[in-house]
Design an enzyme around this catalytic site. Structure first.
Site, short mmCIF file in Angstrom:
data_model
loop_
_atom_site.label_atom_id
_atom_site.label_comp_id
_atom_site.label_asym_id
_atom_site.label_seq_id
_atom_site.Cartn_x
_atom_site.Cartn_y
_atom_site.Cartn_z
CE LYS A 1 -3.91 -2.42 2.08
NZ LYS A 1 -4.76 -2.70 3.25
CD GLN B 1 -3.63 -4.32 6.45
OE1 GLN B 1 -3.71 -3.23 5.89
NE2 GLN B 1 -4.04 -5.43 5.87
CG ASP C 1 -9.74 -0.09 5.15
OD1 ASP C 1 -9.57 -0.48 3.98
OD2 ASP C 1 -8.94 -0.34 6.07
N1 GUN Z 1 -6.99 -6.86 5.93
C1 GUN Z 1 -7.20 -7.52 4.78
N2 GUN Z 1 -7.69 -6.68 3.84
C2 GUN Z 1 -7.78 -5.47 4.42
C3 GUN Z 1 -8.22 -4.18 3.96
O1 GUN Z 1 -8.64 -3.98 2.82
N3 GUN Z 1 -8.17 -3.19 4.87
C4 GUN Z 1 -7.73 -3.38 6.14
N4 GUN Z 1 -7.72 -2.34 6.96
N5 GUN Z 1 -7.32 -4.54 6.60
C5 GUN Z 1 -7.35 -5.58 5.74
#
Ligand code: GUN
Length: 281
Positions: free
Chosen positions: A48, A92, A115
């Site tokens: 990311k 995350q 998110d």
């Molecule tokens: N864990 C797995 N996919 C994601 C996501 O798209 N966002 C977040 N915050 N955690 C994740």
């Protein structure tokens, strides 16, 4: 359906939007929060941050130890919420055991919630208006649109009911006039259900293939969001080589939905920045 290709197109557009925002005096900044040292989470976050660099979005990382307290994490989020330089906040998931994930998500101010997981954003999506929506479901819709897979009037079957994937995806598809069925571990006769799908989306992530050729309607669109490591190799839910001969459209793993999730995170960071300065991009 080539996620890398479509994600590349989205990133190009985001890079343009970054320049536009800079003209309005905003340099978009994404803050990510990692709690603990889960290697998969660390790897997702590296991807990311690399992507933000590519398009000119600034980013900062906040790393707390797995034994940090809930209060400490919430205090960090309050600080990020109130810092006017921070446009987007991403925690995350999953959090280490002991954290109350729902309380953490609720602590993020909704207009920085890139998110799209805050109940306000989830509620807006469920009510039929879309603002900050979760990145993976948004990426799936973009892929279907790019390849002109008909959604309105189609029958969509989703194997997943999480807040991150299944539920928001069901709402996005419903908002686009699909007839949606959400399946999960207690669904009887799952393959009977999947065989009726014009659009089949699987996000299970187990070692055995969830979607095989005889589970799939001929010429349908099959989207694979599963991700498992088997003998050191990343693999999806779908038995690609065989399903590929039956389906009309299919996403590979890797290189399908994954890059779209990251591209949509960038897009959501732009959207959050624009909401904050009252700009339409
Ligand atoms: N864990 C797995 N996919 C994601 C996501 O798209 N966002 C977040 N915050 N955690 C994740």
């Amino acid at each position: 359906m080539d996620g890398k290709l479509v994600a590349g197109a989205v990133k190009k557009q985001v890079a343009q939007q970054v320049l536009q925002l800079e003209k309005h005096g905003t340099k978009p900044l994404l803050a990510t929060v990692q709690v603990g040292d889960d290697p998969a989470s660390a790897s997702y976050l590296r991807t990311k941050h690399k992507a933000t660099d590519e398009v000119g979005i600034r980013s900062e990382t906040h790393h707390l130890p797995a034994d940090a307290s809930q209060d400490k994490l919430e205090a960090l989020l309050t600080q990020l919420n109130t810092n006017p330089k921070v446009n987007g906040i991403l925690v995350q998931l999953p959090l280490p055991p002991g954290f109350n994930e729902e309380k953490v998500i609720e602590r993020i101010i909704p207009y920085k919630d890139v998110d799209g997981l805050h109940p306000i954003n989830a509620g807006k999506l469920a009510a039929g208006y879309e603002e900050l929506v979760p990145c993976t479901p948004k990426g799936v819709i973009k892929l279907l649109n790019y390849y002109k897979v008909p959604v309105a009037g189609s029958k969509a079957v989703i194997i997943n009911r999480s807040n991150l994937v299944g539920r928001p995806l069901a709402n996005l598809l419903l908002n686009r006039d699909a007839t949606v069925t959400v399946c999960h571990s207690k669904t009887p006769n799952l393959s009977g259900m999947t065989r009726t799908a014009d659009i089949l989306i699987s996000a299970v992530g187990k070692e055995i293939f969830q979607v095989r050729a005889d589970h799939v309607k001929p010429n349908s669109a099959v989207v694979d969001i599963g991700l498992t490591r088997v003998n050191g190799r990343l693999r999806g839910d779908v038995e690609f080589d065989k399903v590929n001969r039956v389906a009309g459209y299919i996403t590979p793993v890797p290189g399908g939905v994954g890059p779209m999730t990251v591209a949509c995170l960038l897009e959501n960071t732009i959207l959050a920045s624009s909401i904050q300065i009252g700009l339409k991009v």
